[in-house]
Motif scaffolding. Structure first.
Motif, short mmCIF file in Angstrom:
data_model
loop_
_atom_site.label_atom_id
_atom_site.label_comp_id
_atom_site.label_asym_id
_atom_site.label_seq_id
_atom_site.Cartn_x
_atom_site.Cartn_y
_atom_site.Cartn_z
N LEU A 1 37.94 31.35 51.33
CA LEU A 1 38.65 30.87 50.14
C LEU A 1 38.26 29.43 49.84
O LEU A 1 38.18 29.02 48.68
N GLY B 1 35.43 28.72 47.50
CA GLY B 1 35.68 28.73 46.07
C GLY B 1 36.43 27.50 45.59
O GLY B 1 36.30 27.12 44.43
N ASP C 1 31.64 35.07 41.69
CA ASP C 1 31.74 33.61 41.82
C ASP C 1 32.88 33.28 42.77
O ASP C 1 34.02 33.74 42.56
N PRO C 2 32.63 32.52 43.81
CA PRO C 2 33.67 32.23 44.79
C PRO C 2 34.87 31.49 44.21
O PRO C 2 35.94 31.46 44.83
N SER C 3 34.72 30.91 43.03
CA SER C 3 35.84 30.13 42.49
C SER C 3 37.03 31.04 42.17
O SER C 3 38.16 30.56 42.10
N PHE D 1 37.99 33.58 44.12
CA PHE D 1 38.51 34.23 45.33
C PHE D 1 39.96 33.86 45.60
O PHE D 1 40.79 34.71 45.92
N SER D 2 40.23 32.56 45.48
CA SER D 2 41.55 32.07 45.86
C SER D 2 42.63 32.70 44.98
O SER D 2 43.68 33.13 45.48
N TYR E 1 43.18 36.29 45.92
CA TYR E 1 43.96 36.41 47.16
C TYR E 1 45.43 36.13 46.90
O TYR E 1 46.30 36.86 47.37
N LEU F 1 36.30 40.19 49.39
CA LEU F 1 35.98 39.01 48.57
C LEU F 1 34.48 38.84 48.33
O LEU F 1 34.06 38.59 47.20
N PRO F 2 33.64 38.98 49.34
CA PRO F 2 32.19 38.84 49.06
C PRO F 2 31.63 39.98 48.22
O PRO F 2 30.52 39.88 47.72
#
Lengths: 251, 182
Positions: free
Chosen positions: A54, A57, B17-19, B21-22, B25, B56-57
Motif C-alpha cells: 500500500l 501507492g 497504478d499503485p496509487s 491500492f490504498s 483496500y 493488488l498487483p
C-alpha cells in the motif's frame, strides 16, 4: 452496531427477502442484519508486507502531478520496512531469471546440435555406432551371423601364415599362391589336384570367401608342416571339391 | 471510511497504478473480512490480508468497473477460503474440547456483549454449505445474483433456488432459537 447500517445496505437485505418472497419475515430480517453486522466499519490494520504494497501507492497519490512512470521509479527508492521486499524488484528479478533460463536453454541446445553434427560427420563415430547397433540387434536373432563378418578381416591377415609355409615346400605352388593371395586357403589343396588351373583358383578364392574360414584352421597348419604327403587326404573332405566342379562347369 | 471508490481511484486501480491500492483496500477489505468472519474462519484478518496481497498487483487486468472489481475480489476470496478449508483438513486433527466434561463454567463476556451475534455464525453453520455461501455473498459481500453465480460457477437460477432454500432454513432455525430462548 446493527442500528448504524446504511439504508443502501438495508436495501440489499430488502432485495434478498423480496427475491425469496419473505419480505414479511421480521425475525429473518433481524438475522440478516446481524449477518451484515459482521462487516466492520474500519479496514483492518495491514500487516508488514501489505503495508509495503500500500505504501508503494501512497507517495504516488501525494505527487499526483508527476507522471506514473516517474512516480513508480521514485517510489522504489524510499527504504521499505525491515524484512520487507519490494514486489516491483521481485517482479523484475523474476523476469531476469526467466530470460537467463531461456538463454541458457538456447546455448545448451545449440551446443548439443553442434556436437551431434560433428559426431555424425566423423567416419569412426559412424562405424562404431553402426557396429554397436548391429551388435545390439543381431545377437538375439542370428548369433552366428556376426561371427563370419568378424572372421572376414582375419583371412586378409592370415595369408601371411600360409604364404611362407608353401613357399619352401615347392616352386610349383608359388605362382598360384601369389595369384590367389586373397583366397589363400584353397591353394594348398589345388597344387595336388590340378596345378594347371590358376584361373579356377581365383574364382574359387573370390566366391569361396565364406567356406574358407572353416578350412583355415585345418589345412594350413597340417600341410604347412608336412608338405605334399598329407594334402591328398584333405581333398575329398574339404569343401574345396564342390568348388572345383563349379569352376569347371562355368568354364 | 470511504463507502465507495471514486472514479479516479477506481480507474487508477484498474489500470494497475499503485496509487489506487490504498483506496481499494480501505473500501473493500471490511467486506472481505466480514465474509471470512461469517464463514467462521479462525484468523479472518490474516486471510483478508492474504487476499489483498494477492489481488493488488493483479488489478491491472480487471474489467467491468465497480462490479467487476467486487466480483474479482470475492472470487479470489472464495478461492482462498476453499484453499483454507483444504489445508485445515490436511492439518493434524486435534482432540476436541468437550465443555460438558468441564465443570469450570463462566459466561463468555464476548457473547454477552454481542448478544445474539455470537450465535449467528453457529446458526449459519447449520445451513447447507452452498446455501450459506450464497447468503454470505449476497448479504455480506453485497453481490448480485449474477456475480454470485459467476463466483460459484453455477447458473443464476440455481443461485436463486439456493438463496430461497437457505433463507427458509435460516428462518426455521431462527424461530426455533427464539422459541427455545423464550
Amino acid at each position: 452496531m446493527t442500528g448504524t447500517r446504511k439504508p443502501q445496505q438495508d436495501g440489499s437485505i430488502q432485495a434478498v427477502l423480496r427475491d425469496a418472497g419473505l419480505e414479511s419475515a421480521a425475525e429473518l430480517r433481524g438475522a440478516l442484519e446481524n449477518l451484515q453486522a459482521l462487516v466492520p466499519d474500519q479496514a483492518p490494520a495491514p500487516r508488514a508486507d501489505l503495508a509495503a504494497l500500500l505504501a508503494v501507492g501512497a507517495p504516488a497519490v501525494a505527487g499526483a502531478g508527476a507522471s506514473s512512470e516517474e512516480s513508480a521509479s521514485s517510489v522504489e527508492e524510499p527504504p521499505l520496512p525491515a524484512g520487507v521486499a519490494s514486489l516491483a524488484a521481485h517482479r523484475r528479478s523474476r523476469g531476469n531469471r526467466r530470460r537467463m533460463a531461456l538463454v541458457g536453454g538456447a546455448v545448451v541446445g545449440a551446443m548439443t546440435l553442434g556436437a551431434g553434427a560433428v559426431a555424425a560427420a566423423s567416419q569412426d563415430f559412424r562405424d562404431s555406432v553402426g557396429h554397436t547397433v548391429g551388435s545390439i540387434f543381431q545377437p538375439a536373432g542370428n548369433a552366428p551371423a556376426p561371427a563370419p563378418s568378424s572372421v572376414r578381416p582375419s583371412p586378409s591377415d592370415l595369408p601371411a601364415l600360409p604364404a611362407p609355409a608353401p613357399a619352401p615346400a615347392g616352386t610349383v605352388t608359388a605362382p598360384t599362391l601369389q595369384a590367389t593371395a586373397p583366397g589363400a586357403v584353397p591353394e594348398p589343396v589345388r597344387p595336388s589336384t590340378s596345378a594347371t588351373q590358376p584361373g579356377l583358383g581365383r574364382d574359387v578364392g573370390r566366391t569361396g570367401v565364406l567356406p574358407t574360414p572353416p578350412q583355415r584352421p585345418v589345412t594350413p597348419v597340417v600341410p604347412g608342416a608336412d608338405g605334399r604327403g598329407i594334402p591328398v587326404s584333405p581333398l575329398p573332405t574339404v569343401p574345396a571339391i564342390p568348388e572345383v566342379p563349379d569352376g569347371t562347369g562355368q568354364r | 471510511m470511504a463507502d465507495q471508490l471514486s472514479d479516479d481511484e477506481l480507474s487508477a486501480a484498474l489500470a494497475g497504478d499503485p496509487s489506487g491500492f490504498s483506496a481499494v483496500y480501505t473500501v473493500m477489505s471490511p467486506a472481505v473480512l466480514g465474509y471470512f468472519r461469517a464463514k467462521g474462519v479462525d484468523d479472518a484478518e490474516a486471510l483478508t490480508q492474504d487476499v489483498f496481497v494477492d489481488i493488488l498487483p493483479r488489478l491491472g487486468g480487471v474489467t467491468g468497473g465497480h462490479k467487476g472489481l467486487r466480483t474479482f475480489i470475492f472470487s479470489v476470496a472464495h478461492a482462498r477460503l476453499v484453499d483454507h478449508y483444504r489445508r485445515s483438513e490436511r492439518a493434524p486433527h486435534y482432540t476436541p474440547y468437550d465443555p460438558l466434561t468441564d465443570d469450570r463454567h463462566t459466561v463468555s463476556a464476548e457473547d454477552e456483549a454481542l448478544g445474539s451475534l455470537g450465535g449467528l455464525t453457529h446458526t449459519l453453520s447449520l445451513l447447507n454449505e452452498e446455501q450459506r455461501e450464497v447468503l454470505v455473498l449476497r448479504i455480506v459481500a453485497d453481490l448480485a445474483i449474477d456475480e454470485v453465480a459467476s463466483i460459484m460457477g453455477k447458473s443464476p437460477g440455481a443461485i436463486k433456488q439456493l438463496q430461497r432454500r437457505g433463507l427458509s432454513a435460516l428462518r426455521e432455525l431462527v424461530t426455533e432459537k427464539d422459541h427455545a430462548a423464550s
